[in-house]
Motif scaffolding. Structure first.
Motif, short mmCIF file in Angstrom:
data_model
loop_
_atom_site.label_atom_id
_atom_site.label_comp_id
_atom_site.label_asym_id
_atom_site.label_seq_id
_atom_site.Cartn_x
_atom_site.Cartn_y
_atom_site.Cartn_z
N GLN A 190 94.65 67.61 101.64
CA GLN A 190 94.29 66.35 100.98
C GLN A 190 94.92 65.16 101.70
O GLN A 190 96.04 65.24 102.19
N LYS B 17 79.73 69.71 93.05
CA LYS B 17 80.90 69.77 93.95
C LYS B 17 81.03 71.17 94.50
O LYS B 17 81.09 72.15 93.75
N ARG C 207 91.01 73.43 86.19
CA ARG C 207 90.69 74.32 87.31
C ARG C 207 91.23 75.71 87.02
O ARG C 207 92.40 75.87 86.65
N ARG D 72 86.94 65.69 104.53
CA ARG D 72 87.41 64.74 103.51
C ARG D 72 87.13 63.31 103.94
O ARG D 72 86.87 62.44 103.12
N HIS E 51 84.50 76.55 93.91
CA HIS E 51 85.54 76.57 94.95
C HIS E 51 85.67 77.96 95.54
O HIS E 51 85.76 78.93 94.80
N GLU F 57 91.54 61.75 88.45
CA GLU F 57 91.36 63.11 87.97
C GLU F 57 92.59 63.55 87.18
O GLU F 57 93.72 63.50 87.68
N ARG G 129 94.21 66.65 85.99
CA ARG G 129 94.19 68.10 86.16
C ARG G 129 94.89 68.74 84.97
O ARG G 129 96.10 68.94 84.96
O1 LIG Z 1 87.87 70.17 93.13
C1 LIG Z 1 88.78 69.48 93.53
C2 LIG Z 1 88.98 69.28 94.95
C3 LIG Z 1 90.39 69.63 95.35
O2 LIG Z 1 90.54 71.01 95.26
C4 LIG Z 1 90.57 69.22 96.81
O3 LIG Z 1 90.31 70.08 97.65
O4 LIG Z 1 90.94 68.09 97.08
C5 LIG Z 1 91.39 68.95 94.45
C6 LIG Z 1 91.13 69.25 93.00
O5 LIG Z 1 92.06 68.55 92.18
C7 LIG Z 1 89.73 68.85 92.62
O6 LIG Z 1 89.46 69.23 91.31
#
Ligand SMILES: O=C1C[C@@](O)(C(=O)O)C[C@@H](O)[C@@H]1O
Length: 740
Positions: free
Chosen positions: A440, A376, A289, A418, A348, A244, A246
């Motif tokens: 994470q 997502k 984001r 996760r 989100h 990803e 960002r």
């Molecule tokens: O949407 C997501 C998920 C995320 O927010 C996470 O919770 O790991 C991390 C972000 O970089 C990604 O775009």
């Protein structure tokens, strides 16, 4: 600017290349054609054939306007006559004529028109060194700036030529284990194959685990500037299925730190992307984001966000993360242009109030589902039970045959979500400066946890037969399993049979070395291993119920060659295989698959040679009794492979310094010499080394590393930690004990 093509187009639709003279259209075009297995057409050459006069002379005799007219007529003709299965490179000036521009725009509605770009200074340097083409009568820079908008308008894709001609002469290597010594060749070839495979739809660069509903992961990069981290990308992404980017976290070092709100400049973003592409061919998830969803991209800047998204599609980015809150018309327009790329619809909620069994989540899901390929939804867990609610939601959707869904709870309490998430779990890595979101975990942490909670059963892998590096194999595989947090185990089982081992439910696979190789009992074979007639790897699916015999050696040979073969070696006229024993089969097969026109086999036993000639009857394979019989009128080989340490062929021609036989090393472009012997330097490699730096040397250790990478991938579906394996093998190769 025309947009990326819709997915309805014919996947054989030819690729058209436009761009400035000197941007590398022919060079990239030939590599692209080789990667696609298509023919390359250079419009300038067709022009010369058609008009029986060189472009330069045509312009001198008849002037630029006449040339432009003839050129644009030819372009329109070529778009029709070669519309399928070709890579067509047009002269840089084709865009000067209105009708040709129109024809290109029209063509871009059904097939890829790729604008090849390169830094202005590079183009100028290149053109200063070149005298074949007619002078413009104005400065290169003026011409470039005038045509730039036309190139952009007429094309639906853009490819940044990664070859830095100012540094390209430094690409050289000796027969050392380190791949990093010759990175450019490998990277350029891979990157061209990735881009053109994706935009044509021939090999869309999508994550295979995602397509197959296996567990998949993407690594979230959190750097403001990737440059200092590029050398770590391989290590950071080990085992991951995608990366990803960002974009909202990028910050050009040239801009002040305190700019707020900040949107990284488009040029900066895409030079970062190009740099990343040079270090990984994993698919990219392109994310901007917004501040309202926890990122740094201004939520109100939809025009800027969608400019970035459309540019990302032009650059062949595989996944675009689009927040569901963006304006519907912008989303719809983007979706209609996505071509082979996929859209992730994301939502989100950081508040901690999201309820997974609520109408809000249900509505968000269906909204995302209506336009995206992947949905997502990210919430925040307050208590462990929030993860159970999430899991129920996902399972319900999965049971109803839903599109792939990423469902995550942020926060410390959300870690279980996760671990359980199957599709594109976002992961971090200990080397990253910070995590992209609270809670994470790394890929290895997730694997280890999955195992602890009974979701990732440990498998056993075996080494059968007498592999020359057998003492090293357990360390190689077990350390790679450990790095990825996989609970599996590799051990040698030299005297056991595949039949006995494979009945156990924890049988994961095996590696087979001679003397077992040819007589593996009634194993279903992959097409490659069946064509080669040699199995060196067994894979197991369905708890060991479905076994398949594979051949990793040919993949290893192909990778060893492609990572070193000079980029200019576009047509492989001939190659030489020395020795006709078992390894010769995979060597000949590899050369055949690489499109080598004539393969010479030096083998003194006629019987052995004839068996091979029969097996590979569709190849132009010619038998020589000895290496020095290599015909002086044949083109010199670009690839030489000595297949066996115990070859019956006489290698004495290579034994004395300076004694390279006949024309073997005479190819002016150089090539690749592989000696599968387990020695760092052999007489053959020494002679090749003396022939000059254009010859790249590969020994048995190098090939084994590549073979381990292939086997690891076949067994686990994950990429092997390459550097780690290289380091272990390199250390071992320096150990005298192994140099037998
Ligand atoms: O949407 C997501 C998920 C995320 O927010 C996470 O919770 O790991 C991390 C972000 O970089 C990604 O775009």
């Amino acid at each position: 600017m025309t947009e990326a093509t819709g997915s309805s187009s014919n996947m054989l639709q030819s690729v058209v290349l436009v761009g400035m003279r000197g941007s590398g259209k022919s060079f990239i075009g030939k590599l692209a054609a080789a990667a696609l297995g298509w023919a390359f057409v250079d419009a300038d050459i067709v022009f010369e054939e058609k008009h029986k006069i060189g472009v330069r002379d045509f312009v001198r005799q008849r002037g630029w306007p006449a040339f432009r007219e003839a050129e644009s007529q030819l372009a329109t003709d070529l778009l029709e006559s070669h519309s399928l299965g070709h890579v067509i490179s047009f002269g840089g000036g084709v865009v000067e004529v209105e009708s040709a521009r129109q024809a290109l725009v029209e063509y871009s509605n059904k097939g890829p028109v790729v604008h090849i770009t390169r830094e202005e200074q590079e183009i100028i340097k290149y053109l200063n060194e070149e005298t074949d083409r007619p002078p413009y009568g104005e400065s290169v820079s003026d011409v470039l700036h005038r045509r730039q908008p036309w190139f952009a308008n007429c094309s639906n894709f853009e490819y940044i030529n990664p070859v830095d001609i100012r540094h390209s002469t430094k690409v050289d290597a000796q027969g050392d284990l380190s791949h990093s010594l010759h990175p450019n060749i490998e990277r350029v070839r891979r990157d061209v194959a990735r881009f053109f495979g994706h935009v044509t739809g021939q090999h869309p660069n999508l994550a295979p685990n995602l397509v197959n509903n296996k567990r998949s992961y993407f690594l979230c990069l959190t750097y403001p500037d990737l440059t200092p981290a590029l050398s770590d990308i391989e290590e950071l992404t080990t085992g991951a299925d995608a990366i990803e980017l960002r974009v909202d976290l990028l910050h050009s070092p040239q801009d002040p730190d305190d700019l707020s709100p900040y949107i990284p400049p488009v040029d900066y973003v895409f030079s970062q992307l190009a740099a990343l592409r040079q270090h990984s061919d994993l698919p990219i998830v392109f994310t901007a984001r917004t501040t309202s969803e926890g990122g740094k991209f201004p939520s109100s800047s939809s025009a800027e966000a969608f400019e970035l998204f459309h540019t990302a599609l032009r650059h062949g980015v595989e996944y675009i993360d689009v927040e569901m809150a963006w304006p519907t018309n912008l989303i719809q327009n983007l979706v209609s242009q996505k071509g082979q790329s996929q859209i992730v619809a994301s939502y989100h909620d950081w508040s901690g109030n999201l309820k997974w069994d609520s109408k809000v989540v249900e509505d968000k899901y269906w909204l995302g589902e209506s336009f995206a390929d992947i949905v997502k939804i990210v919430g925040k867990a307050n208590v462990l039970e929030d993860n159970f609610a999430l899991h129920n939601f996902v399972e319900q959707k999965r049971a109803s045959g839903a599109k792939p869904i990423i469902a995550i709870n942020m926060g410390f309490e959300g870690k279980l979500s996760r671990v359980l998430n199957r599709t594109f779990s976002p992961v971090t890595h200990p080397l990253l400066p910070n995590k992209a979101a609270p809670g994470q975990m790394s890929l290895a942490e997730i694997q280890t946890t999955l195992h602890s909670i009974g979701q990732l059963p440990p498998l056993r892998f075996y080494g059968l037969g007498k592999h020359p590096l057998r003492s090293l194999l357990p360390t190689l595989f077990n350390s790679a399993f450990e790095t990825l947090g996989l609970p599996h185990h590799f051990e040698l089982a030299e005297d056991k049979s595949l039949g006995d081992l494979s009945t156990s439910p924890d049988f994961g696979g095996a590696l087979i070395s001679s003397p077992f190789t040819l007589d593996v009992p009634k194993l279903p074979l992959s097409p490659d291993s069946s064509n080669i007639g040699v199995v060196d790897t067994v894979t197991a699916e369905n708890e060991g119920k479905k076994l398949t015999g594979e051949n990793a050696e040919w993949q290893a040979l192909r990778a060893s060659i492609l990572s070193r073969l000079p980029l200019e070696s576009e047509s492989l006229d001939s190659a030489l295989v020395i020795g006709g024993d078992q390894n010769a089969r995979s060597a000949i097969y590899t050369l055949q698959r690489l499109g080598v026109k004539t393969i010479f086999l030096a083998e003194n036993s006629s019987e052995t040679a004839h068996q091979l000639l029969e097996t590979f009857s569709r190849t132009d394979l010619r038998h020589l009794h000895s290496v020095d019989q290599y015909p002086s009128n044949a083109s010199s080989p670009s690839i030489i492979i000595n297949t066996s340490p115990t070859s019956s062929i006489n290698l004495t021609p290579f034994e004395k310094p300076g004694g390279s036989p006949g024309t073997i090393f005479a190819n002016p472009l150089g090539g690749v010499v592989i000696d599968m012997t387990f020695k760092t330097l052999t007489p053959l490699l020494e002679r090749a080394g003396e022939a000059g730096p254009r010859w790249k040397l590969v020994n048995g250790f190098d090939v084994t590393c590549e073979q381990v990478f292939s086997q690891f991938y076949m067994w686990t579906g994950r990429r092997c930690p390459r550097k780690q394996i290289h380091d272990i093998v390199k250390k071992a190769s320096q150990d005298e004990l192994l140099k037998s």
